[in-house]
Motif scaffolding. Structure first.
Motif, PDB file in Angstrom:
ATOM      1  N   VAL A  51       0.855  -1.193   0.000  1.00 12.01           N
ATOM      2  CA  VAL A  51       0.000   0.000   0.000  1.00 12.01           C
ATOM      3  C   VAL A  51       0.887   1.238   0.000  1.00 12.01           C
ATOM      4  N   GLY A  52       0.611   2.143  -0.939  1.00 11.54           N
ATOM      5  CA  GLY A  52       1.258   3.446  -0.984  1.00 11.54           C
ATOM      6  C   GLY A  52       0.196   4.511  -0.756  1.00 11.54           C
ATOM      7  N   TYR A  53       0.605   5.736  -0.581  1.00  8.29           N
ATOM      8  CA  TYR A  53      -0.333   6.829  -0.319  1.00  8.29           C
ATOM      9  C   TYR A  53      -0.026   7.974  -1.277  1.00  8.29           C
ATOM     10  N   LEU A  54      -1.041   8.426  -1.973  1.00  8.30           N
ATOM     11  CA  LEU A  54      -0.893   9.448  -3.001  1.00  8.30           C
ATOM     12  C   LEU A  54      -1.533  10.750  -2.547  1.00  8.30           C
ATOM     13  N   THR A  55      -0.756  11.822  -2.618  1.00 11.82           N
ATOM     14  CA  THR A  55      -1.268  13.161  -2.337  1.00 11.82           C
ATOM     15  C   THR A  55      -1.184  13.966  -3.622  1.00 11.82           C
ATOM     16  N   ILE A  56      -2.287  14.571  -4.020  1.00 13.46           N
ATOM     17  CA  ILE A  56      -2.333  15.426  -5.209  1.00 13.46           C
ATOM     18  C   ILE A  56      -2.980  16.732  -4.780  1.00 13.46           C
ATOM     19  N   GLN A  57      -2.316  17.824  -5.059  1.00 14.69           N
ATOM     20  CA  GLN A  57      -2.910  19.121  -4.734  1.00 14.69           C
ATOM     21  C   GLN A  57      -2.775  20.038  -5.941  1.00 14.69           C
ATOM     22  N   GLU A  58      -3.891  20.253  -6.608  1.00 17.42           N
ATOM     23  CA  GLU A  58      -3.954  21.125  -7.781  1.00 17.42           C
ATOM     24  C   GLU A  58      -4.938  22.252  -7.505  1.00 17.42           C
ATOM     25  N   THR A  59      -4.724  22.950  -6.427  1.00 19.23           N
ATOM     26  CA  THR A  59      -5.613  24.044  -6.063  1.00 19.23           C
ATOM     27  C   THR A  59      -4.992  25.376  -6.459  1.00 19.23           C
ATOM     28  N   LEU A  60      -5.811  26.375  -6.595  1.00 19.97           N
ATOM     29  CA  LEU A  60      -5.351  27.714  -6.941  1.00 19.97           C
ATOM     30  C   LEU A  60      -4.505  28.279  -5.803  1.00 19.97           C
ATOM     31  N   VAL A  61      -3.372  28.854  -6.159  1.00 19.74           N
ATOM     32  CA  VAL A  61      -2.481  29.453  -5.171  1.00 19.74           C
ATOM     33  C   VAL A  61      -2.311  30.922  -5.524  1.00 19.74           C
ATOM     34  N   GLU A  62      -2.609  31.774  -4.578  1.00 21.78           N
ATOM     35  CA  GLU A  62      -2.449  33.215  -4.787  1.00 21.78           C
ATOM     36  C   GLU A  62      -0.969  33.557  -4.890  1.00 21.78           C
ATOM     37  N   SER A  63      -0.628  34.541  -5.684  1.00 15.48           N
ATOM     38  CA  SER A  63       0.745  34.990  -5.844  1.00 15.48           C
ATOM     39  C   SER A  63       1.341  35.339  -4.481  1.00 15.48           C
ATOM     40  N   GLY A  64       2.545  34.851  -4.222  1.00 13.65           N
ATOM     41  CA  GLY A  64       3.224  35.117  -2.960  1.00 13.65           C
ATOM     42  C   GLY A  64       2.834  34.176  -1.839  1.00 13.65           C
ATOM     43  N   SER A  65       1.928  33.237  -2.119  1.00 12.34           N
ATOM     44  CA  SER A  65       1.479  32.279  -1.104  1.00 12.34           C
ATOM     45  C   SER A  65       2.053  30.902  -1.401  1.00 12.34           C
ATOM     46  N   SER A  66       1.901  30.010  -0.448  1.00 16.48           N
ATOM     47  CA  SER A  66       2.357  28.642  -0.596  1.00 16.48           C
ATOM     48  C   SER A  66       1.159  27.713  -0.705  1.00 16.48           C
ATOM     49  N   GLN A  67       1.260  26.701  -1.564  1.00 14.26           N
ATOM     50  CA  GLN A  67       0.163  25.754  -1.714  1.00 14.26           C
ATOM     51  C   GLN A  67       0.067  24.821  -0.510  1.00 14.26           C
ATOM     52  N   ARG A  68       1.180  24.428   0.005  1.00 13.54           N
ATOM     53  CA  ARG A  68       1.205  23.550   1.170  1.00 13.54           C
ATOM     54  C   ARG A  68       1.999  24.229   2.267  1.00 13.54           C
ATOM     55  N   ARG A  69       2.651  23.500   3.103  1.00 16.00           N
ATOM     56  CA  ARG A  69       3.403  24.079   4.214  1.00 16.00           C
ATOM     57  C   ARG A  69       4.505  25.000   3.681  1.00 16.00           C
ATOM     58  N   PRO A  70       4.516  26.255   4.097  1.00 18.92           N
ATOM     59  CA  PRO A  70       5.507  27.199   3.569  1.00 18.92           C
ATOM     60  C   PRO A  70       6.851  27.091   4.281  1.00 18.92           C
ATOM     61  N   GLY A  71       7.871  27.665   3.655  1.00 17.47           N
ATOM     62  CA  GLY A  71       9.182  27.787   4.285  1.00 17.47           C
ATOM     63  C   GLY A  71      10.011  26.532   4.213  1.00 17.47           C
ATOM     64  N   LEU A  72      11.238  26.658   4.621  1.00 17.67           N
ATOM     65  CA  LEU A  72      12.180  25.552   4.642  1.00 17.67           C
ATOM     66  C   LEU A  72      11.821  24.628   5.799  1.00 17.67           C
ATOM     67  N   HIS A  73      11.565  23.364   5.478  1.00 25.79           N
ATOM     68  CA  HIS A  73      11.170  22.409   6.517  1.00 25.79           C
ATOM     69  C   HIS A  73      11.581  21.000   6.127  1.00 25.79           C
ATOM     70  N   THR A  74      11.555  20.123   7.082  1.00 28.24           N
ATOM     71  CA  THR A  74      11.893  18.721   6.851  1.00 28.24           C
ATOM     72  C   THR A  74      10.625  17.889   6.780  1.00 28.24           C
ATOM     73  N   GLU A  75      10.758  16.752   6.157  1.00 26.53           N
ATOM     74  CA  GLU A  75       9.765  15.692   6.253  1.00 26.53           C
ATOM     75  C   GLU A  75      10.469  14.605   7.036  1.00 26.53           C
ATOM     76  N   ALA A  76       9.968  14.277   8.192  1.00 24.68           N
ATOM     77  CA  ALA A  76      10.643  13.324   9.067  1.00 24.68           C
ATOM     78  C   ALA A  76       9.702  12.182   9.413  1.00 24.68           C
ATOM     79  N   PRO A  77       9.591  11.190   8.515  1.00 21.97           N
ATOM     80  CA  PRO A  77       8.711  10.068   8.836  1.00 21.97           C
ATOM     81  C   PRO A  77       9.070   9.451  10.172  1.00 21.97           C
ATOM     82  N   GLY A  78       8.086   9.312  11.019  1.00 21.09           N
ATOM     83  CA  GLY A  78       8.292   8.728  12.339  1.00 21.09           C
ATOM     84  C   GLY A  78       8.385   9.744  13.445  1.00 21.09           C
ATOM     85  N   LEU A  79       8.507  11.038  13.084  1.00 18.05           N
ATOM     86  CA  LEU A  79       8.686  12.048  14.114  1.00 18.05           C
ATOM     87  C   LEU A  79       7.921  13.314  13.754  1.00 18.05           C
TER      88      LEU A  79
END
Length: 140
Positions: free
Chosen positions: A45-73
């Motif tokens: 089993v895999g998990y698929l995320t698709i986000q094709e929503t309108l994003v305003e200029s200067g905004s972020s579609q998902r979590r903004p800024g420099l960040h990590t993805e840390a599975p398990g934490l």
């Protein structure tokens, strides 16, 4: 591409089985098939995320800024952590070199809108802020 309004977060599908993804999202199948090492996880089993929503200029579609993805934490406010498993990627030594097994695969159709570094933070609880924020490392 023009936004379609698709907004799916972690939809389960069977790796290697195109028919496990609803017909209206199967246009992503060729992209999924290009994920290196994924074929080794057929029938998992895999998990698929698709986000094709309108994003305003200067905004972020998902979590903004420099960040990590840390599975398990999950980093919480004040340095507290919680355990939550997703991805769980690992490197496997294969005849062709190293392959990623599991983990998080990421793609974007908007050029210069995101970046991925081949790096690992060994002690995220010492370096990361809430939700993996590492904006303080941007100029390092």
């Amino acid at each position: 591409p023009e936004p379609t309004g698709i907004n799916i977060n972690m939809m389960p599908f069977v790796i290697g089985k195109k028919g496990s993804i609803p017909q209206e999202y199967q246009q992503y199948w060729p992209l999924i098939e290009q994920c290196r090492g994924l074929h080794r996880e057929n029938q998992q089993v895999g998990y698929l995320t698709i986000q094709e929503t309108l994003v305003e200029s200067g905004s972020s579609q998902r979590r903004p800024g420099l960040h990590t993805e840390a599975p398990g934490l999950i980093m919480r406010h004040g340095g507290e952590t919680a355990i939550a498993y997703w991805g769980l990627g690992e490197l496997a030594d294969t005849a062709d070199g190293y392959d990623l097994l599991g983990g998080i695969y990421m793609a974007s159709t908007v050029s210069a809108s995101c970046a991925v570094w081949n790096a690992q933070i060994k002690n995220p609880e010492l370096m990361c802020g809430t939700l993996g924020n590492i904006e303080h490392l941007r100029d390092v």
